[in-house]
Motif scaffolding. Structure first.
Motif, short mmCIF file in Angstrom:
data_model
loop_
_atom_site.label_atom_id
_atom_site.label_comp_id
_atom_site.label_asym_id
_atom_site.label_seq_id
_atom_site.Cartn_x
_atom_site.Cartn_y
_atom_site.Cartn_z
N PHE A 21 0.85 -1.19 0.00
CA PHE A 21 0.00 0.00 0.00
C PHE A 21 0.88 1.24 0.00
N ASP A 22 0.36 2.30 -0.62
CA ASP A 22 1.08 3.57 -0.66
C ASP A 22 0.96 4.25 0.71
N PRO A 23 2.08 4.38 1.44
CA PRO A 23 2.00 4.93 2.80
C PRO A 23 1.67 6.42 2.82
N ASP A 24 1.75 7.08 1.64
CA ASP A 24 1.47 8.52 1.60
C ASP A 24 0.01 8.83 1.25
N HIS A 25 -0.71 7.80 0.87
CA HIS A 25 -2.10 8.06 0.46
C HIS A 25 -2.99 8.25 1.68
N VAL A 26 -3.84 9.27 1.57
CA VAL A 26 -4.80 9.54 2.65
C VAL A 26 -6.19 9.25 2.11
N ALA A 56 -11.34 2.74 10.58
CA ALA A 56 -10.20 3.36 11.26
C ALA A 56 -9.25 3.91 10.20
N LEU A 57 -9.16 5.23 10.13
CA LEU A 57 -8.25 5.86 9.16
C LEU A 57 -6.84 5.89 9.75
N ARG A 58 -5.84 5.61 8.90
CA ARG A 58 -4.44 5.59 9.37
C ARG A 58 -4.10 6.94 10.02
N GLY A 59 -3.40 6.86 11.14
CA GLY A 59 -2.99 8.09 11.82
C GLY A 59 -3.94 8.49 12.93
N THR A 60 -5.00 7.72 13.13
CA THR A 60 -5.95 8.04 14.21
C THR A 60 -5.79 7.03 15.35
N PRO A 61 -6.26 7.39 16.55
CA PRO A 61 -6.19 6.43 17.66
C PRO A 61 -6.99 5.16 17.36
N GLU A 62 -8.11 5.31 16.63
CA GLU A 62 -8.92 4.13 16.27
C GLU A 62 -8.09 3.15 15.43
N HIS A 63 -7.25 3.72 14.57
CA HIS A 63 -6.41 2.87 13.72
C HIS A 63 -5.41 2.10 14.57
N VAL A 153 -7.69 -0.97 3.10
CA VAL A 153 -8.03 -0.21 1.90
C VAL A 153 -6.97 0.88 1.68
N GLY A 154 -6.60 1.09 0.45
CA GLY A 154 -5.66 2.18 0.19
C GLY A 154 -5.36 2.30 -1.28
N ARG A 155 -4.23 2.94 -1.57
CA ARG A 155 -3.80 3.08 -2.96
C ARG A 155 -2.62 2.12 -3.18
N GLN A 156 -2.58 1.55 -4.39
CA GLN A 156 -1.49 0.61 -4.70
C GLN A 156 -0.13 1.29 -4.48
N GLY A 157 0.73 0.59 -3.76
CA GLY A 157 2.07 1.10 -3.52
C GLY A 157 3.07 0.41 -4.43
N ASP A 158 4.32 0.66 -4.15
CA ASP A 158 5.42 0.15 -4.96
C ASP A 158 5.73 -1.30 -4.57
N LEU A 159 5.59 -2.21 -5.53
CA LEU A 159 5.84 -3.63 -5.23
C LEU A 159 7.29 -3.87 -4.84
N GLU A 160 8.18 -2.98 -5.29
CA GLU A 160 9.61 -3.14 -4.97
C GLU A 160 9.88 -3.00 -3.47
#
Ligand SMILES: Cc1cc2nc3c(=O)[nH]c(=O)nc-3n(C[C@H](O)[C@H](O)[C@H](O)COP(=O)(O)O)c2cc1C
Length: 190
Positions: A21-26, A56-63, A153-160
């Motif tokens: 997953f793309d760690p920069d995607h919000v 739970a959205l990334r970066g929240t306490p719920e996450h 759920v997220g955006r496709q990240g770099d497989l590398e």
């Protein structure tokens, strides 16, 4: 990547369960809401709608809480997903009625969410490797409601970014041939 034999819709044939997953995607709250809306409009037995969700959205306490309930082999990669969605099924109503198809209905809701996500250019990975007791401890879950999966759920990240073994699994999709899946009538093979 597409290893699908039949000419099904690209939203289905080009989907796979990524671990990158793309760690920069919000994930915008509005988009998350639309994914749940897609799930909510799934068919269900007698329209009982037994699916239950927690987002739970990334970066929240719920996450932090929901991420902490994933089994270690899923924690290894699922933290980069933009959101985690807990999916549970009401198997028994508060009135004591068993909903025989509750898990199937919740599964359909996940499928709807997955396809809606694909239509929005997002990717989804469903996880059964969860600590159900930890989920029960963290959430108010009524009797009769069973936590089933967490959906990343997220955006496709770099497989590398994946290690080689994981990446190889990612790039190979396999299915049993349809001929193995068809149930014959009794006596038909005699
Ligand atoms: C109910 C369910 C539970 C799953 N649990 C996990 C899991 O805990 N960890 C994981 O990495 N993948 C999990 N998966 C993903 C499957 O392994 C994956 O869908 C399957 O291998 C087919 O690959 P594809 O989705 O890329 O076509 C799960 C999928 C489903 C539907």
């Amino acid at each position: 990547m597409s290893a699908v034999a039949l000419d099904v819709h690209p939203l289905l044939s080009e989907r796979w369960s990524t671990r990158a997953f793309d760690p920069d995607h919000v994930l915008e709250a509005e988009t998350a809401g639309r994914l749940l809306e897609a799930a909510r409009w799934s068919p269900s037995a007698s329209n009982t709608q037994p699916w239950r969700f927690a987002v739970a959205l990334r970066g929240t306490p719920e996450h932090d809480v929901l991420f902490g309930t994933l089994m270690g082999f899923n924690q290894a990669w699922a933290g980069n997903a933009s959101a985690l969605v807990l999916v549970a099924a009401e198997r028994v109503t508060p009135e004591g009625k068993t909903l025989r198809w509750a898990d199937l209905d919740a599964g359909q809701a996940v499928a709807h969410l997955t396809v809606q996500a694909a239509a929005e250019g997002l990717v989804v990975h469903t996880l059964g490797g969860i600590e159900v007791d930890a989920i029960r401890a963290a959430y108010e879950i009524p009797d009769g409601v069973e936590p089933l999966v967490v959906v990343a759920v997220g955006r496709q990240g770099d497989l590398e970014t994946l290690d080689e073994t994981v990446r190889a699994r990612e790039l190979t999709r396999a299915r049993r041939p349809l001929s193995e899946l068809l149930l014959p009538l009794r006596g038909a093979s005699a």
